[in-house]
Structure formats: C-alpha cells, structure tokens
Motif scaffolding. Structure first.
Motif, PDB file in Angstrom:
ATOM      1  N   GLN A   1      -7.699  -0.956   5.293  1.00  0.00           N
ATOM      2  CA  GLN A   1      -9.047  -1.412   4.990  1.00  0.00           C
ATOM      3  C   GLN A   1      -9.409  -1.178   3.528  1.00  0.00           C
ATOM      4  N   TRP A   2      -8.786  -0.182   2.896  1.00  0.00           N
ATOM      5  CA  TRP A   2      -9.062   0.081   1.489  1.00  0.00           C
ATOM      6  C   TRP A   2      -8.461  -0.982   0.573  1.00  0.00           C
TER       7      TRP A   2
ATOM      8  N   LEU B   1       0.857  -1.183   0.000  1.00  0.00           N
ATOM      9  CA  LEU B   1       0.000   0.000   0.000  1.00  0.00           C
ATOM     10  C   LEU B   1       0.891   1.230   0.000  1.00  0.00           C
ATOM     11  N   ALA B   2       0.617   2.164  -0.893  1.00  0.00           N
ATOM     12  CA  ALA B   2       1.500   3.312  -1.095  1.00  0.00           C
ATOM     13  C   ALA B   2       1.288   4.410  -0.059  1.00  0.00           C
TER      14      ALA B   2
ATOM     15  N   GLU C   1      -8.794  -9.447  -2.114  1.00  0.00           N
ATOM     16  CA  GLU C   1      -9.767 -10.532  -2.291  1.00  0.00           C
ATOM     17  C   GLU C   1     -10.034 -10.785  -3.767  1.00  0.00           C
ATOM     18  N   ARG C   2     -10.226  -9.711  -4.523  1.00  0.00           N
ATOM     19  CA  ARG C   2     -10.510  -9.854  -5.960  1.00  0.00           C
ATOM     20  C   ARG C   2      -9.326 -10.464  -6.700  1.00  0.00           C
TER      21      ARG C   2
ATOM     22  N   ILE D   1      -6.028   5.293  -1.829  1.00  0.00           N
ATOM     23  CA  ILE D   1      -7.266   6.014  -2.120  1.00  0.00           C
ATOM     24  C   ILE D   1      -8.431   5.064  -1.907  1.00  0.00           C
ATOM     25  N   PRO D   2      -9.618   5.581  -1.613  1.00  0.00           N
ATOM     26  CA  PRO D   2     -10.780   4.701  -1.423  1.00  0.00           C
ATOM     27  C   PRO D   2     -11.043   3.868  -2.672  1.00  0.00           C
ATOM     28  N   PRO D   3     -11.544   2.639  -2.510  1.00  0.00           N
ATOM     29  CA  PRO D   3     -11.787   1.760  -3.665  1.00  0.00           C
ATOM     30  C   PRO D   3     -12.632   2.409  -4.758  1.00  0.00           C
ATOM     31  N   GLU D   4     -13.597   3.252  -4.372  1.00  0.00           N
ATOM     32  CA  GLU D   4     -14.463   3.872  -5.376  1.00  0.00           C
ATOM     33  C   GLU D   4     -13.734   4.925  -6.200  1.00  0.00           C
ATOM     34  N   ALA D   5     -12.597   5.412  -5.702  1.00  0.00           N
ATOM     35  CA  ALA D   5     -11.824   6.421  -6.434  1.00  0.00           C
ATOM     36  C   ALA D   5     -10.780   5.797  -7.355  1.00  0.00           C
TER      37      ALA D   5
END
Length: 258
Positions: A142-143, A133-134, A149-150, A173-177
């Motif tokens: 948690q992000w 994680l950067a 998993e994917r 960054i959040p997964p949605e971003a």
C-alpha cells in the motif's frame, strides 16, 4: 475502453494472482484503462527467457465475478509480447511490471523477470518501468501505490528515449518518510554466493543456492545505496549490452590474433 484515456499493460513475474500486481491495478484506477496480462505461475529469476518450442496458452481470469485479466502459460517477456501483439485492442501507452516483493538492484537486474518484462516492452517501442518494493516478507504494497501513480503520470507526460526502460526500487517506508526520488546507476559489484549441499532419502545429493551477500560499495549514485538511504531509486536501462568503452582496446588486441 475509453478512447481518451491512456492504455496501460500491467504484468509481473510473481504470477497473475500475486498481491503486488493487484496493488498495481489500484494505482492505475485514476491513471488510465489497464489490462492485466501476466504468467499464471511464478516466474521469478527467469530473466529474459521466451517460449519457442511450446504453445503459449492464455486463460481468462476472473475475480469477484468480473474479468480480471489473462493468465499466460509462459514467461514475463512472453506476457508482454503476446499482450502487445495479440491480446490488447491497441499498442499500450505504458507498461508497468511489478510490484515485486524484494528489491531488484545490482546484478539481480540481469536475472529478474520483473525487469525483463519492462525491457521487453522497451524493445517493442513502449515506455515501461519495473517496480520493486525492498521487502520480501509481508511487503507493505500500500505504501508503493502513490509512487507508482505519480511515476506513471510522469511517464505518460514526458515519455522515455527509444529502447529505455526504468528500473524503480522503492524502500519499505511510509510515503511521508521518503527522502525523495533519485536517478541512479546499476551497481556492478559481484555477489558472494554459496550452495548448500543436502541429501534426499534415496542418498542423492542436491544443492540450494544460498548465502547471497553483496560486496558493499560506497557511492550514493548507485541503486542499492540510494534505496538504503531512503530514496526511490530510478535506473534507466537499455538493452544494448555492448561494452562500448572497450571496443577500441579490443580492436587493437584483435590485430594480434593469428
């Protein structure tokens, strides 16, 4: 162990008590049966070193009154070797190393214990990925969970070529971003490094490595560039370090050796 579920080995270089590997266990809850085998103490930047002249101890680690995994007195590569050859009930279907706090891109890949654990698994014939994680300070692990998993499910379905491991770097960054997943190559630019000189109370000089600033390259196929642009960078690594593109030139030059 459930016979029809994949067996997954989780390891790292930050130590078995690190938060990153705990989040790996969360990511694997719905993927398969997982075993945690990792160094007892932090082993960052040890590269692919292994223990030859000392015994490797394996201590059972419990958390909240339940067995959590094995803490190993050796390196990340030792952890993978010992797990596969001696501790696990069978050869795992997948090895995941991480989650490292801080990216492992460019030349850092050569020093990384996180990456070396994954490449050791590849050497032993097991599909593997290193996950980083950067963000070093207060990393939002948690992000990373949905991405791990994917990717784990994808690897278990499609596998990897023999000897290949994946070096995965995820932006903080959040997964949605997230802008997506990108297959990348390792940046080869050198680092600017310096040593800070200090003096201890007895007048002895010592040095801290500091001031690492990457020399920039503008190429969106590079691991660091993709990561900075908001993509998950996925770099396939192979342990053959031979400079194949230079073999012919060097063979010609070797004829002049006297």
């Amino acid at each position: 162990m459930t016979a029809n579920r994949p067996l997954i080995l989780l390891t790292n270089d930050d130590g078995i008590h690190a938060e990153g590997i705990r989040y790996l266990t969360i990511a694997m809850e719905h993927v398969g049966e997982y075993w945690v085998v990792a160094p007892e103490a932090e082993q960052s930047a040890v590269g692919h070193s292994i223990t030859l002249y000392d015994p490797i101890k394996a201590h059972e680690i419990s958390k909240n009154g339940s067995f959590y995994g094995y803490g190993i007195s050796g390196t990340p590569a030792d952890s993978v070797k010992l797990a596969i050859h001696s501790l696990l009930p069978r050869v795992p279907d997948l090895v995941i190393s991480g989650i490292n706090n801080g990216a492992n891109v460019g030349i850092n890949v050569l020093y990384s214990g996180t990456v070396s654990a994954a490449t050791e698994a590849a050497i032993l014939g097991v599909p593997a990925m290193a996950v980083s994680l950067a963000q070093k300070k207060n990393p939002p692990f948690q992000w990373v969970v949905p991405h791990v998993e994917r990717l784990a499910l994808w690897l278990l379905k499609f596998g990897l070529p023999p000897g290949v491991a994946l070096n995965v770097n995820i932006p903080a960054i959040p997964p949605e971003a997230l802008r997506g997943y990108k297959l990348t190559r390792q940046r080869l630019a050198k680092m600017r490094e310096s040593f800070e000189e200090r003096e201890d109370p007895r007048g002895n000089r010592y040095y801290w490595l500091s001031g690492e600033v990457p020399i920039e390259e503008s190429d969106d196929s590079l691991d660091a560039t993709a990561l900075n642009d908001g993509f998950v960078s996925i770099t396939p690594l192979f342990y053959d370090l031979t400079a194949h593109s230079h073999l012919q030139d060097l063979a010609t030059a070797l004829k002049n050796l006297t």
